[in-house]
Design a protein around this motif. Structure first.
Motif: not given
Length: 499
Positions: A260, A197-199, A231-232, A225, A220, A123, A126, A227
């Protein structure tokens, strides 16, 4: 052979292209995490792979490993560098491609290999990268293995060997999903919001949950990547609030949030209220203790005191052991004690036989939540939550503190409160009932109000958690007490979130 790694190499220089950059602080208590390009370069990752392969031979296990990576933009290149080092060390690599951490752990069983390396920063924001490792399924490395790995890598002790090999496994996602969905469909009609979370979890969790027969509303779940929304991290209120809004909008029965790399699960009830993972753990423990009388559980020191005081668990003969925070610690402790489940406040849950294989898997945790609702057909998630004795609890709060300072600060805080305890002094007008120093310090007052301070194991920061079974006022008073002590240390910076 690679040159001996250094920690003082500047980017965009000749040395940066020829010498491994490996910052020592990246070797954490039970995994490894660095800021990519600032604290480790690709040659440094290659040196890490060489060191890991050397350690595998040193441990005397079969030199064969499953390796996966998460969806961050740079994770594929990091995995390739790690594999290069492992091959040089004479290790046979099974590359399982894009994966969740639990998929990597699952692959150890599916492929019958002893070792695993999962390229992920979980988690973390980035820019971070890292590796979760193990050589004795279902366990992952602890301090002893991580300390030895650090010595090997930083000391340039990695050894080249013959015997390395590479195989790409193109169906591990399908095999994992098939394993997760080999179960009866739910009889209860449930509407579930799944937030990823787009993870990386977006490529796995919706498909598994749909197979239960529940109606799934994805939130999501598209892989991205960057995010773009948050943040996931199912401990962050930003993710939980987005999940809350979706649950209320769709009138869902429950919301499930995945981090993530998919080894944690957060929960929002049907009223949109987030339930911190330790309270979800108590709810699951109640449900599972009905199926398994006299069950044994392990929880981390950040978790609610209800595991010991809940009258339902006491009636069912359940016992609980409090242990060090950290997925490797709780996993090992659960394994050693033969516990049915290990719970962490962060949302890592470790289900042992007959429910799981002993490693942390957000998908198994999510299915356990749905099964709990299935076994209580007339009860909502909020009903089950409200059945618990009332306590006021905080989220996990993390003030910044440099990696090279955080343990020293915690030692001073431990000494401060231990001295008060020994002297019989009071806090908030109460005596300190007890202190637990197995992992930082957890101090409990006479009315059960408690506070925890420990060093974060995976990022530069401290961890603060408070809870009171007496009142919200006492919850806040405990936080102010601890925050006041921390504010005396200039090394301690801003919190990521507060009460």
């Amino acid at each position: 052979m690679l040159p001996t790694p250094r920690a003082d190499i500047a980017p965009n220089t000749l040395d940066y292209e020829n010498v491994p950059l490996v910052a020592p602080q990246g070797f954490r208590e039970y995994d490894a995490r660095w800021l990519f390009e600032k604290e480790i370069n690709l040659l440094g990752v290659q040196a890490l792979g060489l060191g890991l392969g050397t350690l595998i031979h040193e441990l005397g296990v079969k030199p064969e490993i499953a390796v996966g990576h998460d969806y961050r933009s740079y994770s594929t290149s990091i995995k390739q560098a790690l594999i290069t080092g492992l091959l040089t060390a004479g290790v046979k690599v099974h590359d399982i491609g894009l994966a969740l951490s639990p998929v990597a752990y699952f692959s150890q069983f599916a492929l019958d290999v002893p070792c695993v390396a999962m390229v992920t920063a979980s988690h973390n924001e980035n820019g971070w990268t890292g590796v979760k490792m193990g050589a004795n399924r279902p366990l992952t490395f602890g301090p002893d293995e991580m300390s030895r790995l650090k010595e090997i890598v930083l000391g340039g002790e990695g050894k080249s060997r013959d015997g390395g090999g590479y195989a790409y496994v193109d169906d591990m996602r399908d095999r994992y999903i098939a394993d997760m969905t080999d179960r009866p469909k739910l009889k209860r009609k449930l509407k579930v919001v799944a937030a990823c979370g787009n993870g990386t979890a977006g490529a796995f969790m919706p498909d598994v949950l749909k197979a239960t027969g529940a109606e799934i509303i994805p939130l999501d779940c598209e892989l991205d990547h960057t995010f773009p929304r948050y943040n996931p991290n199912p401990e962050d209120m930003e993710m939980l609030h987005a999940l809350r809004d979706a649950v209320l909008e769709h009138k869902a029965d429950v919301g499930l949030a995945f981090d993530g790399d998919g080894d944690r699960c957060g929960v929002v009830d049907n009223t949109g209220e987030e339930i911190f993972a330790d309270k979800v753990g108590v709810m699951l423990a109640r449900d599972l203790a009905q199926q398994h009388p006299n069950a044994k559980f392990v929880v981390d020191v950040k978790s609610t005191g209800l595991f010991l005081t809940d009258p339902v668990l006491q009636k069912l003969g359940a016992t609980t052991d409090y242990w060090k925070t950290g997925h490797s610690y709780i996993k090992r402790r659960s394994h050693e004690l033969g516990a049915l489940v290990g719970f962490e406040k962060s949302g890592h849950y470790f289900f042992n036989t007959p429910i799981g294989r002993g490693y942390d898997d957000g998908c198994v945790a999510a299915l356990a939540v749905l099964d709990m609702l299935e076994r209580a057909p007339d009860r909502s998630m909020a009903d089950l939550k409200n059945d618990l004795p009332k306590t006021w609890g905080s989220p996990t709060m993390s003030p910044h503190c440099p990696d090279d300072k955080k343990y020293g600060v915690v030692d001073k805080v431990v000494a401060h409160y231990t001295a008060k305890f020994v002297a019989g002094e009071t806090l908030m007008g109460q005596k300190i009932r007890d202190v637990v120093t197995v992992n930082g310090i957890r101090l409990t007052l006479e009315d059960g109000t408690w506070g925890l301070v420990r060093a974060s194991s995976n990022k530069p920061g401290l961890v603060v958690v408070v809870e009171s079974p007496a009142s919200e006022e006492n919850l806040r008073a405990m936080f102010e007490e601890i925050d006041g002590v921390l504010s005396q240390h200039p090394e301690v910076g801003e919190y990521d979130q507060k009460l």
